[in-house]
Write an enzyme that holds these catalytic residues in place. Structure first.
Site, PDB file in Angstrom:
ATOM      1  N   ASN A  45      -8.785   8.321   1.809  1.00 48.39           N
ATOM      2  CA  ASN A  45      -9.412   9.571   1.350  1.00 48.39           C
ATOM      3  C   ASN A  45     -10.712   9.299   0.600  1.00 48.39           C
ATOM      4  O   ASN A  45     -11.332  10.233   0.085  1.00 48.39           O
ATOM      5  CB  ASN A  45      -8.440  10.367   0.457  1.00 48.39           C
ATOM      6  CG  ASN A  45      -8.141   9.627  -0.834  1.00 48.39           C
ATOM      7  OD1 ASN A  45      -8.594   8.495  -1.026  1.00 48.39           O
ATOM      8  ND2 ASN A  45      -7.395  10.256  -1.714  1.00 48.39           N
TER       9      ASN A  45
ATOM     10  N   GLY B 181     -12.442   4.092  -2.414  1.00 49.21           N
ATOM     11  CA  GLY B 181     -12.956   3.269  -1.310  1.00 49.21           C
ATOM     12  C   GLY B 181     -14.324   3.752  -0.872  1.00 49.21           C
ATOM     13  O   GLY B 181     -14.781   4.823  -1.280  1.00 49.21           O
TER      14      GLY B 181
ATOM     15  N   ASP C 163      -5.748  12.110   3.076  1.00 49.59           N
ATOM     16  CA  ASP C 163      -5.058  11.821   1.819  1.00 49.59           C
ATOM     17  C   ASP C 163      -3.566  11.662   2.123  1.00 49.59           C
ATOM     18  O   ASP C 163      -2.960  12.597   2.671  1.00 49.59           O
ATOM     19  CB  ASP C 163      -5.292  12.972   0.826  1.00 49.59           C
ATOM     20  CG  ASP C 163      -4.872  12.576  -0.581  1.00 49.59           C
ATOM     21  OD1 ASP C 163      -3.755  12.041  -0.741  1.00 49.59           O
ATOM     22  OD2 ASP C 163      -5.660  12.789  -1.518  1.00 49.59           O
TER      23      ASP C 163
ATOM     24  N   TYR D  16       0.773   4.895 -12.742  1.00 47.11           N
ATOM     25  CA  TYR D  16       0.604   3.806 -11.773  1.00 47.11           C
ATOM     26  C   TYR D  16       1.841   2.905 -11.755  1.00 47.11           C
ATOM     27  O   TYR D  16       2.453   2.686 -10.716  1.00 47.11           O
ATOM     28  CB  TYR D  16      -0.632   3.007 -12.154  1.00 47.11           C
ATOM     29  CG  TYR D  16      -0.975   1.870 -11.214  1.00 47.11           C
ATOM     30  CD1 TYR D  16      -1.576   2.120  -9.984  1.00 47.11           C
ATOM     31  CD2 TYR D  16      -0.725   0.544 -11.572  1.00 47.11           C
ATOM     32  CE1 TYR D  16      -1.917   1.068  -9.134  1.00 47.11           C
ATOM     33  CE2 TYR D  16      -1.059  -0.502 -10.729  1.00 47.11           C
ATOM     34  CZ  TYR D  16      -1.661  -0.237  -9.514  1.00 47.11           C
ATOM     35  OH  TYR D  16      -1.997  -1.285  -8.675  1.00 47.11           O
TER      36      TYR D  16
ATOM     37  N   ALA E 202       2.074  -2.377  -0.685  1.00 49.66           N
ATOM     38  CA  ALA E 202       1.287  -3.071  -1.711  1.00 49.66           C
ATOM     39  C   ALA E 202       1.827  -2.641  -3.069  1.00 49.66           C
ATOM     40  O   ALA E 202       1.446  -1.604  -3.608  1.00 49.66           O
ATOM     41  CB  ALA E 202      -0.180  -2.707  -1.588  1.00 49.66           C
TER      42      ALA E 202
ATOM     43  N   GLY F  79     -10.808   0.515   0.849  1.00 49.35           N
ATOM     44  CA  GLY F  79     -10.876  -0.024  -0.511  1.00 49.35           C
ATOM     45  C   GLY F  79     -11.170  -1.524  -0.502  1.00 49.35           C
ATOM     46  O   GLY F  79     -11.451  -2.118   0.547  1.00 49.35           O
ATOM     47  N   PHE F  80     -11.066  -2.111  -1.676  1.00 51.94           N
ATOM     48  CA  PHE F  80     -11.391  -3.538  -1.832  1.00 51.94           C
ATOM     49  C   PHE F  80     -10.471  -4.408  -0.956  1.00 51.94           C
ATOM     50  O   PHE F  80     -10.929  -5.051   0.007  1.00 51.94           O
ATOM     51  CB  PHE F  80     -11.303  -3.877  -3.323  1.00 51.94           C
ATOM     52  CG  PHE F  80     -11.170  -5.332  -3.631  1.00 51.94           C
ATOM     53  CD1 PHE F  80     -12.061  -6.255  -3.101  1.00 51.94           C
ATOM     54  CD2 PHE F  80     -10.143  -5.786  -4.460  1.00 51.94           C
ATOM     55  CE1 PHE F  80     -11.928  -7.613  -3.384  1.00 51.94           C
ATOM     56  CE2 PHE F  80     -10.007  -7.129  -4.759  1.00 51.94           C
ATOM     57  CZ  PHE F  80     -10.900  -8.042  -4.216  1.00 51.94           C
TER      58      PHE F  80
END
Ligand code: NAD
Ligand code: UDP
Length: 338
Positions: free
Chosen positions: A37, A41, A61, A153, A122, A15-16
């Protein structure tokens, strides 16, 4: 200082933020195992590591049990970054988002317990919800709506923190928790949905720049290089064991001001248009970074203008790269007629 022979597992490493972390850790001499997964990304983010001997990518995953060989891989550090971060993406499959944070975090914590590896979670400023105190300090418990569309989230990350601090309390794992505030930079996706990538791509293509609501809501944006420095310092800081630490840039501005800045910096002729404000969109957000400064000696060094310029330049290069014909193996061979 980082220990010699570091073996780092980075979940969400394609990912970023995760891909920049993989770059940094390998550059620092670590062996890096990246698990992802690829829902948000891209393997393209790992292009710079293609030929790196000390880097390996595994598609997996984290909702599923981790491959058993990982517990024998002599891992010493786990950076747990797997989770879509853009509201558009994490709301597309809320059940998966919640499970990534609950089941996925449980899997990596148990790996940390088995291997003795230190784990950095994170987490996010979203655990403060729509905050009633400003700026946000780590002891603020937050104001989150558990019935809204962001809850998968926000509450997922709160559950991930709760589990992580339980492992700490019961001395089952050595943990660090980063509460990351809005971070931006190269390798965000044009279709990511977050505000800086949206506006940069809109401005560069001359399309309308979308502000949600009247644009008076605020955010504080941190450039990726500063974030990576803060994260690696946090991982290695003994005094931060078992404490949440805000990482972000306290330079706060309104979304309307950001749109105007983007137009200035790109020289774009884009118009600014309004779209409805999403449900539960936080009104204000700004980190108090006193703890990071005290424990890590860290504060951001890249101002918004400098960071936006670097980001805009990257998006512009990407547009040109994608527009070019791809010469996969060799450039075209000149013919005799030429
Ligand atoms: P991103 O979407 O670019 O990266 C997330 C990565 O995790 C992607 O590569 C995705 O494919 C992977 N992933 C998602 N679910 C997974 C799963 N179940 N199993 C394996 N891989 C999975 O987002 P990002 O901005 O790089 O964010 C990375 C982490 O940092 C996330 O945990 C996010 O919550 C956190 N964070 C980011 C920000 C920010 O502003 N960028 C702010 C706060 C917190
Ligand atoms: N936003 C906006 N235009 C966009 C995308 C987002 O005005 O094209 C707003 C969004 O409503 C929010 C802020 O910008 O108030 C930051 O949004 P983002 O999704 O980047 O991060 P988050 O809301 O998670 O902080």
């Amino acid at each position: 200082m980082r220990e010699p022979h570091t073996v780092a597992l980075v979940t969400g490493g394609a990912g970023f933020i995760g891909s920049h972390l993989c770059d940094r850790l390998t550059a620092d001499g670590a062996r890096v195992l990246c698990l992802d997964n690829l829902i948000t990304g891209r393997s393209d983010n790992l292009r710079s590591l293609e030929r790196e001997r000390r880097f390996d990518f595994f598609e997996h995953d984290v909702i599923e049990p981790l491959p058993p060989w990982l517990s024998r891989a002599r891992i010493t550090r786990i950076y747990h970054f797997a989770c879509a971060a853009s509201p558009d993406h994490y709301q597309a499959d809320p059940e998966h988002t919640m499970l990534t944070n609950v089941a996925g975090t449980r899997h990596v914590l148990r790996l940390a317990e088995q291997t003795g590896a230190r784990l950095l979670l994170a987490s996010t400023s979203e655990i403060y919800g729509d905050p009633e105190i400003h700026p946000q300090t780590e002891d603020y418990a937050g104001s989150v709506n558990c019935t809204g569309p962001r809850a998968c989230y926000d509450e997922g990350k709160r559950a991930a923190e709760a589990l992580t601090f339980d492992f700490h309390r019961h001395q089952r794992a050595d943990v660090r928790v980063a509460r990351i505030f809005n971070t931006y930079g190269p390798r965000m996706r044009c279709d990511d949905g977050r505000v800086i990538s949206n506006m940069a791509c809109q401005a560069l293509s001359g399309g309308d720049i979308t502000i949600y609501g009247d644009g008076s809501q605020t955010r504080s944006f941190c450039f990726i290089d500063d974030m990576i420095e803060g994260l690696t310092r946090l991982m290695e800081c003994r005094a931060a064991q078992g404490l949440p630490v805000n990482l972000g840039n306290p330079e706060e501005l309104s979304i309307l001001a950001l749109a105007k800045r983007m137009i200035e910096l790109t020289g774009s002729r884009s118009r600014i248009i309004q779209r409805p404000l999403p449900t539960d969109d936080p009104r204000r957000r700004k980190p108090d970074i006193g703890r990071a400064l005290k424990l890590l000696g860290w504060r951001p060094t890249v101002g918004l203008e400098q960071g936006l310029e670097a980001t805009i330049e990257w998006f512009d290069d990407e547009r040109n790269r994608i527009a070019q014909p791809a010469y996969v193996d060799a450039p075209p061979v000149a013919t005799a007629a030429e």
